[in-house]
Design a protein around this motif. Structure first.
Motif, PDB file in Angstrom:
ATOM      1  N   ARG A   1       0.832  -1.204   0.000  1.00 18.63           N
ATOM      2  CA  ARG A   1       0.000   0.000   0.000  1.00 18.63           C
ATOM      3  C   ARG A   1       0.860   1.245   0.000  1.00 18.63           C
ATOM      4  N   ALA A   2       1.895   1.252   0.855  1.00 20.36           N
ATOM      5  CA  ALA A   2       2.795   2.407   0.900  1.00 20.36           C
ATOM      6  C   ALA A   2       3.547   2.547  -0.425  1.00 20.36           C
ATOM      7  N   TRP A   3       3.926   1.419  -1.020  1.00 19.64           N
ATOM      8  CA  TRP A   3       4.682   1.444  -2.269  1.00 19.64           C
ATOM      9  C   TRP A   3       3.853   2.029  -3.417  1.00 19.64           C
ATOM     10  N   THR A   4       2.639   1.528  -3.578  1.00 18.89           N
ATOM     11  CA  THR A   4       1.811   1.991  -4.692  1.00 18.89           C
ATOM     12  C   THR A   4       1.374   3.440  -4.504  1.00 18.89           C
ATOM     13  N   GLU A   5       1.143   3.862  -3.260  1.00 19.81           N
ATOM     14  CA  GLU A   5       0.752   5.250  -3.023  1.00 19.81           C
ATOM     15  C   GLU A   5       1.898   6.213  -3.330  1.00 19.81           C
ATOM     16  N   ALA A   6       3.129   5.744  -3.137  1.00 20.01           N
ATOM     17  CA  ALA A   6       4.284   6.614  -3.373  1.00 20.01           C
ATOM     18  C   ALA A   6       4.741   6.590  -4.824  1.00 20.01           C
ATOM     19  N   ALA A   7       4.346   5.562  -5.563  1.00 21.09           N
ATOM     20  CA  ALA A   7       4.820   5.410  -6.939  1.00 21.09           C
ATOM     21  C   ALA A   7       4.095   6.373  -7.871  1.00 21.09           C
TER      22      ALA A   7
ATOM     23  N   GLY B   1      -1.160   4.134 -17.794  1.00 21.42           N
ATOM     24  CA  GLY B   1      -2.482   4.079 -17.185  1.00 21.42           C
ATOM     25  C   GLY B   1      -3.049   2.685 -17.073  1.00 21.42           C
ATOM     26  N   TRP B   2      -2.567   1.729 -17.885  1.00 22.74           N
ATOM     27  CA  TRP B   2      -3.116   0.373 -17.873  1.00 22.74           C
ATOM     28  C   TRP B   2      -2.715  -0.404 -16.626  1.00 22.74           C
ATOM     29  N   LEU B   3      -1.829   0.157 -15.792  1.00 22.68           N
ATOM     30  CA  LEU B   3      -1.383  -0.543 -14.589  1.00 22.68           C
ATOM     31  C   LEU B   3      -2.329  -0.362 -13.403  1.00 22.68           C
ATOM     32  N   TYR B   4      -3.437   0.356 -13.603  1.00 29.19           N
ATOM     33  CA  TYR B   4      -4.322   0.638 -12.461  1.00 29.19           C
ATOM     34  C   TYR B   4      -4.888  -0.606 -11.778  1.00 29.19           C
ATOM     35  N   PRO B   5      -5.109  -1.769 -12.468  1.00 28.31           N
ATOM     36  CA  PRO B   5      -5.572  -2.941 -11.725  1.00 28.31           C
ATOM     37  C   PRO B   5      -4.587  -3.409 -10.658  1.00 28.31           C
ATOM     38  N   PHE B   6      -3.315  -3.024 -10.818  1.00 25.44           N
ATOM     39  CA  PHE B   6      -2.281  -3.453  -9.873  1.00 25.44           C
ATOM     40  C   PHE B   6      -1.974  -2.385  -8.824  1.00 25.44           C
TER      41      PHE B   6
ATOM     42  N   PHE C   1      -1.191   0.942  -9.493  1.00 25.19           N
ATOM     43  CA  PHE C   1      -0.364   2.050  -9.969  1.00 25.19           C
ATOM     44  C   PHE C   1      -1.207   2.929 -10.897  1.00 25.19           C
ATOM     45  N   THR C   2      -1.444   4.146 -10.483  1.00 24.01           N
ATOM     46  CA  THR C   2      -2.345   5.025 -11.233  1.00 24.01           C
ATOM     47  C   THR C   2      -1.592   6.226 -11.788  1.00 24.01           C
ATOM     48  N   ALA C   3      -1.995   6.618 -12.987  1.00 24.46           N
ATOM     49  CA  ALA C   3      -1.426   7.802 -13.618  1.00 24.46           C
ATOM     50  C   ALA C   3      -2.154   9.037 -13.112  1.00 24.46           C
ATOM     51  N   PRO C   4      -1.553  10.213 -13.258  1.00 22.16           N
ATOM     52  CA  PRO C   4      -2.225  11.447 -12.825  1.00 22.16           C
ATOM     53  C   PRO C   4      -3.593  11.593 -13.493  1.00 22.16           C
ATOM     54  N   GLY C   5      -4.572  12.013 -12.710  1.00 21.45           N
ATOM     55  CA  GLY C   5      -5.916  12.205 -13.222  1.00 21.45           C
ATOM     56  C   GLY C   5      -6.806  10.983 -13.122  1.00 21.45           C
ATOM     57  N   PHE C   6      -6.258   9.863 -12.641  1.00 23.79           N
ATOM     58  CA  PHE C   6      -7.076   8.656 -12.514  1.00 23.79           C
ATOM     59  C   PHE C   6      -8.171   8.874 -11.477  1.00 23.79           C
ATOM     60  N   TYR C   7      -9.376   8.367 -11.778  1.00 24.56           N
ATOM     61  CA  TYR C   7     -10.489   8.463 -10.827  1.00 24.56           C
ATOM     62  C   TYR C   7     -11.359   7.220 -10.931  1.00 24.56           C
ATOM     63  N   SER C   8     -11.803   6.735  -9.801  1.00 23.79           N
ATOM     64  CA  SER C   8     -12.772   5.653  -9.750  1.00 23.79           C
ATOM     65  C   SER C   8     -13.557   5.781  -8.457  1.00 23.79           C
ATOM     66  N   ALA C   9     -14.878   5.714  -8.547  1.00 25.30           N
ATOM     67  CA  ALA C   9     -15.720   5.819  -7.354  1.00 25.30           C
ATOM     68  C   ALA C   9     -15.582   4.597  -6.460  1.00 25.30           C
ATOM     69  N   ASP C  10     -15.112   3.499  -7.023  1.00 21.47           N
ATOM     70  CA  ASP C  10     -14.930   2.252  -6.267  1.00 21.47           C
ATOM     71  C   ASP C  10     -13.656   1.616  -6.800  1.00 21.47           C
TER      72      ASP C  10
END
Length: 228
Positions: free
Chosen positions: A136-142, A147-152, A154-163
């Motif tokens: 959790r700390a790793w992915t939040e800091a990365a 953008g395709w890495l969001y299932p794992f 890792f999110t790119a700037p501007g990523f949004y999901s309500a859930d």
């Protein structure tokens, strides 16, 4: 071998009821029927985490009882995709919500579970908890641009999901649930596990997937009528 425990189904029922309550408030907020302070508060944040953690832990426990995690996992993934499409139709954005996490975790467990469950239960649970917080700390800091890495996680700037419940770190909480399921199997004669409970407490928990998929359109419609 006993494959259902009423107390776990009742726990899942509680999570479903609380989930419906939370989503109803969320829908009312979307339509402007309640203020943001009702929904975005410390108690509601704690409630939302309890609901989601309950579903993840219970899914992990149930993976130890299932005869076909692959089939169940693919079914949940299809349901998760349906939820994302339905949310898009309603003007909401959901990308890799909790159903996508649960479905993919079941599929991974289908292939890796035989090896993982050979670990001592204490090692599986404590190790998974440690990896949960570390990842959790790793992915939040990365910071990533893919953008395709969001299932794992890792999110790119501007990523949004309500859930949003990516595999990192939440798959490790699923593994903690599998350790819980192993404990239940080892202590299947425990009085708490064998105690029969009324159907009203267990039936919703045993049909949680269909309730999850259908409850939000119903609540959304009710919220719309209240707002109207």
């Amino acid at each position: 071998m006993r494959r259902r425990f009423d107390v776990l189904d009742a726990w899942r029922t509680l999570a479903i009821v609380l989930m419906a309550f939370y989503h109803f408030l969320y829908d009312l907020y979307i339509f402007g029927a309640i203020a943001a302070s009702w929904l975005f508060s410390a108690p509601m944040n704690i409630l939302e985490r309890f609901i989601c953690c309950s579903f993840i832990l219970l899914a992990g426990a149930s993976a130890r009882f299932s005869r076909s995690n692959l089939r169940h996992g693919l079914t949940v993934l299809v349901a998760g995709l349906a939820v994302e499409i339905g949310a898009a139709v309603a003007g909401q954005t959901i990308r890799w919500g909790v159903l996508m996490l649960l479905g993919s975790s079941m599929v991974i467990w289908h292939f890796a579970g035989n090896c993982l469950q050979k670990l001592p239960r204490w090692a599986l649970s404590l190790g998974s908890l440690a990896l949960f917080f570390l990842s959790r700390a790793w992915t939040e800091a990365a910071a990533v641009s893919a953008g395709w890495l969001y299932p794992f996680g890792f999110t790119a700037p501007g990523f949004y999901s309500a859930d949003y419940f990516p595999l990192l770190p939440w798959f490790f909480l699923f593994l903690v649930g599998t350790a819980l399921g192993g404990w239940c199997l080892e202590h299947r004669e425990n009085r708490i596990l064998t105690a029969p409970l009324p159907g009203a407490l267990t039936w919703p928990g045993r049909h949680s997937l269909i309730i999850y998929v259908l409850h939000q359109p119903v609540l959304y419609g009710i919220s719309y009528l209240i707002r109207g």
